[in-house]
Design a protein around this motif. Structure first.
Motif, mmCIF file in Angstrom:
data_model
loop_
_atom_site.group_PDB
_atom_site.id
_atom_site.type_symbol
_atom_site.label_atom_id
_atom_site.label_comp_id
_atom_site.label_asym_id
_atom_site.label_seq_id
_atom_site.Cartn_x
_atom_site.Cartn_y
_atom_site.Cartn_z
ATOM 1 N N GLN A 153 61.535 45.171 37.456
ATOM 2 C CA GLN A 153 60.827 45.362 38.719
ATOM 3 C C GLN A 153 59.521 46.120 38.505
ATOM 4 O O GLN A 153 58.498 45.796 39.120
ATOM 5 N N THR A 154 59.542 47.122 37.630
ATOM 6 C CA THR A 154 58.337 47.902 37.348
ATOM 7 C C THR A 154 57.247 47.022 36.747
ATOM 8 O O THR A 154 56.076 47.097 37.140
ATOM 9 N N ILE A 155 57.630 46.181 35.788
ATOM 10 C CA ILE A 155 56.646 45.314 35.126
ATOM 11 C C ILE A 155 56.094 44.279 36.099
ATOM 12 O O ILE A 155 54.884 44.001 36.109
ATOM 13 N N VAL A 156 56.953 43.711 36.944
ATOM 14 C CA VAL A 156 56.491 42.747 37.950
ATOM 15 C C VAL A 156 55.520 43.432 38.914
ATOM 16 O O VAL A 156 54.482 42.858 39.290
ATOM 17 N N THR A 157 55.833 44.650 39.300
ATOM 18 C CA THR A 157 54.934 45.407 40.196
ATOM 19 C C THR A 157 53.593 45.659 39.525
ATOM 20 O O THR A 157 52.529 45.520 40.159
ATOM 21 N N GLN A 158 53.613 46.027 38.240
ATOM 22 C CA GLN A 158 52.370 46.265 37.505
ATOM 23 C C GLN A 158 51.514 45.006 37.463
ATOM 24 O O GLN A 158 50.299 45.053 37.692
ATOM 25 N N LEU A 159 52.139 43.875 37.175
ATOM 26 C CA LEU A 159 51.412 42.600 37.109
ATOM 27 C C LEU A 159 50.834 42.236 38.478
ATOM 28 O O LEU A 159 49.677 41.800 38.582
ATOM 29 N N SER A 160 51.617 42.417 39.518
ATOM 30 C CA SER A 160 51.177 42.064 40.863
ATOM 31 C C SER A 160 50.021 42.950 41.314
ATOM 32 O O SER A 160 49.057 42.475 41.925
ATOM 33 N N THR A 161 50.120 44.229 41.006
ATOM 34 C CA THR A 161 49.047 45.160 41.363
ATOM 35 C C THR A 161 47.759 44.810 40.637
ATOM 36 O O THR A 161 46.672 44.796 41.230
ATOM 37 N N ALA A 162 47.872 44.500 39.341
ATOM 38 C CA ALA A 162 46.693 44.135 38.550
ATOM 39 C C ALA A 162 46.051 42.864 39.093
ATOM 40 O O ALA A 162 44.820 42.745 39.158
ATOM 41 N N LEU A 163 46.882 41.900 39.508
ATOM 42 C CA LEU A 163 46.360 40.649 40.056
ATOM 43 C C LEU A 163 45.619 40.897 41.367
ATOM 44 O O LEU A 163 44.539 40.336 41.600
ATOM 45 N N GLY A 164 46.178 41.748 42.217
ATOM 46 C CA GLY A 164 45.522 42.080 43.477
ATOM 47 C C GLY A 164 44.177 42.745 43.267
ATOM 48 O O GLY A 164 43.187 42.419 43.935
ATOM 49 N N LYS A 165 44.119 43.687 42.318
ATOM 50 C CA LYS A 165 42.858 44.359 42.009
ATOM 51 C C LYS A 165 41.846 43.377 41.444
ATOM 52 O O LYS A 165 40.645 43.457 41.732
ATOM 53 N N SER A 166 42.324 42.455 40.618
ATOM 54 C CA SER A 166 41.439 41.447 40.034
ATOM 55 C C SER A 166 40.838 40.563 41.113
ATOM 56 O O SER A 166 39.640 40.246 41.089
ATOM 57 N N ASP A 167 41.657 40.164 42.090
ATOM 58 C CA ASP A 167 41.159 39.349 43.197
ATOM 59 C C ASP A 167 40.073 40.088 43.978
ATOM 60 O O ASP A 167 39.036 39.514 44.329
ATOM 61 N N ASP A 168 40.314 41.376 44.243
ATOM 62 C CA ASP A 168 39.324 42.179 44.971
ATOM 63 C C ASP A 168 38.010 42.255 44.208
ATOM 64 O O ASP A 168 36.922 42.139 44.790
ATOM 65 N N ARG A 169 38.106 42.462 42.890
ATOM 66 C CA ARG A 169 36.888 42.593 42.084
ATOM 67 C C ARG A 169 36.106 41.288 42.049
ATOM 68 O O ARG A 169 34.872 41.293 42.117
ATOM 69 N N ILE A 170 36.801 40.164 41.957
ATOM 70 C CA ILE A 170 36.113 38.873 41.928
ATOM 71 C C ILE A 170 35.312 38.676 43.213
ATOM 72 O O ILE A 170 34.145 38.264 43.187
ATOM 73 N N ILE A 171 35.924 38.990 44.345
ATOM 74 C CA ILE A 171 35.234 38.844 45.631
ATOM 75 C C ILE A 171 34.020 39.762 45.695
ATOM 76 O O ILE A 171 32.915 39.355 46.069
ATOM 77 N N LYS B 181 35.618 39.400 28.877
ATOM 78 C CA LYS B 181 35.551 37.973 28.604
ATOM 79 C C LYS B 181 34.131 37.631 28.167
ATOM 80 O O LYS B 181 33.165 38.023 28.809
ATOM 81 N N GLU B 182 34.012 36.903 27.060
ATOM 82 C CA GLU B 182 32.699 36.514 26.567
ATOM 83 C C GLU B 182 32.413 35.063 26.928
ATOM 84 O O GLU B 182 33.319 34.238 27.024
ATOM 85 N N GLY B 183 31.124 34.755 27.112
ATOM 86 C CA GLY B 183 30.729 33.388 27.426
ATOM 87 C C GLY B 183 29.335 33.334 27.999
ATOM 88 O O GLY B 183 28.855 34.298 28.606
ATOM 89 N N MET B 184 28.653 32.219 27.804
ATOM 90 C CA MET B 184 27.319 31.992 28.339
ATOM 91 C C MET B 184 26.333 33.079 27.903
ATOM 92 O O MET B 184 25.460 33.504 28.642
ATOM 93 N N GLY B 185 26.507 33.573 26.665
ATOM 94 C CA GLY B 185 25.555 34.518 26.115
ATOM 95 C C GLY B 185 25.711 35.955 26.576
ATOM 96 O O GLY B 185 24.902 36.817 26.220
ATOM 97 N N ARG B 186 26.743 36.272 27.356
ATOM 98 C CA ARG B 186 26.973 37.647 27.809
ATOM 99 C C ARG B 186 28.465 37.859 27.996
ATOM 100 O O ARG B 186 29.257 36.925 27.858
ATOM 101 N N CYS B 187 28.850 39.080 28.301
ATOM 102 C CA CYS B 187 30.269 39.336 28.528
ATOM 103 C C CYS B 187 30.455 39.989 29.893
ATOM 104 O O CYS B 187 29.528 40.611 30.426
ATOM 105 N N GLN B 188 31.640 39.801 30.433
ATOM 106 C CA GLN B 188 31.995 40.384 31.724
ATOM 107 C C GLN B 188 33.210 41.273 31.523
ATOM 108 O O GLN B 188 34.241 40.824 31.013
ATOM 109 N N ILE B 189 33.091 42.541 31.890
ATOM 110 C CA ILE B 189 34.239 43.435 31.846
ATOM 111 C C ILE B 189 35.101 43.132 33.062
ATOM 112 O O ILE B 189 34.665 43.309 34.201
ATOM 113 N N VAL B 190 36.306 42.661 32.828
ATOM 114 C CA VAL B 190 37.172 42.262 33.939
ATOM 115 C C VAL B 190 38.138 43.374 34.339
ATOM 116 O O VAL B 190 38.702 43.348 35.440
ATOM 117 N N ARG B 191 38.318 44.362 33.448
ATOM 118 C CA ARG B 191 39.264 45.430 33.733
ATOM 119 C C ARG B 191 39.029 46.572 32.773
ATOM 120 O O ARG B 191 38.560 46.363 31.657
#
Length: 247
Positions: A143-161, A82-92
């Motif tokens: 079910q596989t796709i929902v699991t993939q999305l849920s797992t990615a969201l959980g990892k994203s939450d951990d990284r933000i913290i 994600k780009e913004g404020m003059g720099r970018c953040q790798i989110v994944r």
């Protein structure tokens, strides 16, 4: 129903880094993620799947574009940023045999991030209308796709913290351990299997490039890691884990 012996595609890719993969192999690799699929479902994927090779630092998709395809990384490494404020953040980061670029479609939104190849990469594309058709027809795939999305969201939450609460040393140590766990190491069992610029490492760790360089040098002087250009060897993983845990 189509059945075949499981294939370790990561081993296949590692053994065939110089071999040009064909559409049949790429289709089989994508389908293996979603098994079991019927013969008709596999044929539908094969009929509509396309793939493209991206050069190092080439953009795969951009922010504000319409998400029309589900993507699967076949070879290489990809960063989502994600780009913004003059720099970018790798989110994944993305590794082979991993899907990406589709969550915005289910949210009925344009892309809010960008995707770029860390290195020369092959990406497979399947139109989202084909994916939604298959999901209606195959509950296992849904079910596989929902699991993939849920797992990615959980990892994203951990990284933000972790990126907001840890100090610089803890963030960089965590990034190095994360890269080891995600991409593995070379034959020497300690060199990270990814070549990152200092800027990318900083963007992954939510810090300035100068802070990343100083912290890397500090880790090297403490003999936690060894640095050879863009190659990083993890010498004392347990100590790095302690630094990461203590923040």
């Amino acid at each position: 129903m189509h059945h075949q012996s499981p294939i370790n595609w990561m081993k296949v890719l590692a053994m065939n880094t110089t071999k040009e993969l064909g559409k049949e192999e790429i289709t089989d690799m994508v389908c293996s993620i979603w098994e079991p699929l019927s013969a008709a479902q596999r044929r539908m994927i094969a009929q509509h799947l396309t793939f493209k090779q991206f050069k190092k630092n080439e953009i795969i998709y951009k922010e504000d574009e319409q998400p029309l395809q589900m993507m699967c990384l076949i070879q290489g490494k990809v960063k989502i940023f994600k780009e913004g404020m003059g720099r970018c953040q790798i989110v994944r980061v993305v590794k082979p045999q991993e899907m990406f670029g589709y969550s915005a479609f289910f949210a009925h939104e344009c892309y809010k991030t960008n995707a770029m190849a860390f290195e020369s990469s092959i990406v497979a594309f399947i139109p989202m209308n084909i994916i939604t058709h298959l999901m209606r027809d195959c509950h296992t795939l849904t079910q596989t796709i929902v699991t993939q999305l849920s797992t990615a969201l959980g990892k994203s939450d951990d990284r933000i913290i972790n990126l907001t609460q840890k100090h610089i040393r803890g963030r960089l140590a965590e990034a190095l351990i994360f890269l080891k766990d995600y991409y593995g190491v070379a034959d020497d069992h300690c060199t990270l299997n990814i070549s990152l610029s200092r800027e990318d490492l900083a963007n992954l760790s939510n810090m300035t490039t100068s802070n990343a360089i100083r912290t890397l040098s500090s880790f090297a002087s403490e003999k936690l890691i060894a640095i050879d250009g863009r190659k990083i060897k993890i010498l004392e993983e347990e100590e790095l884990l302690k630094v990461s845990k203590n923040g």
